[in-house]
Design an enzyme around this catalytic site. Structure first.
Site, PDB file in Angstrom:
ATOM      1  N   HIS A   1       2.894   0.736   0.024  1.00  0.00           N
ATOM      2  CA  HIS A   1       2.721   1.505   1.253  1.00  0.00           C
ATOM      3  C   HIS A   1       3.090   0.639   2.447  1.00  0.00           C
ATOM      4  O   HIS A   1       3.160  -0.584   2.333  1.00  0.00           O
ATOM      5  CB  HIS A   1       1.270   1.974   1.383  1.00  0.00           C
ATOM      6  CG  HIS A   1       0.934   3.124   0.493  1.00  0.00           C
ATOM      7  ND1 HIS A   1      -0.232   3.838   0.612  1.00  0.00           N
ATOM      8  CD2 HIS A   1       1.604   3.694  -0.539  1.00  0.00           C
ATOM      9  CE1 HIS A   1      -0.265   4.800  -0.297  1.00  0.00           C
ATOM     10  NE2 HIS A   1       0.833   4.725  -1.009  1.00  0.00           N
TER      11      HIS A   1
ATOM     12  N   GLU B   1       1.517  -0.224   5.299  1.00  0.00           N
ATOM     13  CA  GLU B   1       0.535  -1.219   5.736  1.00  0.00           C
ATOM     14  C   GLU B   1       0.486  -2.373   4.734  1.00  0.00           C
ATOM     15  O   GLU B   1       0.431  -3.544   5.118  1.00  0.00           O
ATOM     16  CB  GLU B   1      -0.864  -0.582   5.856  1.00  0.00           C
ATOM     17  CG  GLU B   1      -0.929   0.602   6.797  1.00  0.00           C
ATOM     18  CD  GLU B   1      -0.693   1.951   6.121  1.00  0.00           C
ATOM     19  OE1 GLU B   1      -1.232   2.948   6.609  1.00  0.00           O
ATOM     20  OE2 GLU B   1       0.035   2.014   5.110  1.00  0.00           O
TER      21      GLU B   1
ATOM     22  N   CYS C   1      -4.331   5.357   3.955  1.00  0.00           N
ATOM     23  CA  CYS C   1      -4.913   6.081   2.817  1.00  0.00           C
ATOM     24  C   CYS C   1      -6.262   5.486   2.423  1.00  0.00           C
ATOM     25  O   CYS C   1      -6.479   4.282   2.540  1.00  0.00           O
ATOM     26  CB  CYS C   1      -3.960   6.063   1.629  1.00  0.00           C
ATOM     27  SG  CYS C   1      -3.689   4.418   0.925  1.00  0.00           S
TER      28      CYS C   1
ATOM     29  N   CYS D   1      -4.964   1.449   1.408  1.00  0.00           N
ATOM     30  CA  CYS D   1      -4.659   0.731   2.648  1.00  0.00           C
ATOM     31  C   CYS D   1      -5.895   0.547   3.521  1.00  0.00           C
ATOM     32  O   CYS D   1      -6.020  -0.474   4.203  1.00  0.00           O
ATOM     33  CB  CYS D   1      -3.545   1.446   3.398  1.00  0.00           C
ATOM     34  SG  CYS D   1      -1.987   1.362   2.483  1.00  0.00           S
TER      35      CYS D   1
END
Length: 168
Positions: free
Chosen positions: A59, A61, A96, A106
């Site tokens: 992801h 981040e 998330c 994250c």
């Protein structure tokens, strides 16, 4: 003491995050997200990332934090020991709170940096397509991390985020 970033700068960082999200490959199983980590007092970008930028099901981040860990020669879990203490995270989509892939969400990655990241700026809240009831915002707030919605780019962010999805 937290330094202030001007509102137009918030929008510029979110625009940068959106341009990063556009580099992510469109897929039906994830959102295309961009993220930027900023040192607030110096107004310096420390890391950028986007969905699937790095190897694995990464992801945006997560990519930022992986890059920072590599730059500082520490495991991601130890980043809070080496990073400045007044950071902002800009992410096009709310971090998330659950990963269907089994990877660390994250929000938990951000929580490990609660002594460093003071504010998370989001372009849109996470749609409930993959994960219902994202509890991340509450977890971040409970840890003293402010979550701020940067308004005005929602339509564009959602179009980029959902590219590759089957339209219903």
């Amino acid at each position: 003491m937290t330094s202030e970033i001007k509102p137009e700068v918030h929008k510029a960082y979110m625009q940068l995050a959106l341009s990063l999200a556009q580099k992510s490959p469109p897929k039906p199983t994830n959102y295309r997200v961009g993220a930027v980590v900023v040192d607030v007092p110096s107004n310096t970008i420390l890391a950028t990332g986007y969905t699937l930028e790095l190897e694995g099901n990464t992801h945006a981040e997560q990519c930022c934090f992986m890059k920072l860990a590599q730059q500082h020669g520490v495991p991601e879990e130890k980043l809070s020991e080496v990073l400045p203490k007044d950071l902002a995270l800009y992410t096009t989509v709310e971090p998330c709170s659950k990963r269907l892939s089994g990877n660390l969400p994250c929000v938990e990655r951000v929580l490990r940096l609660a002594g460093c990241i003071k504010t998370v700026y989001v372009g849109i809240l996470e749609p409930e397509k993959f994960v219902q009831d994202n509890t991340g915002r509450k977890s971040l707030k409970d840890a003293g991390i402010e979550v701020v919605h940067v308004e005005g780019m929602e339509k564009e962010i959602l179009e980029v985020a959902t590219a590759g999805h089957v339209k219903e």
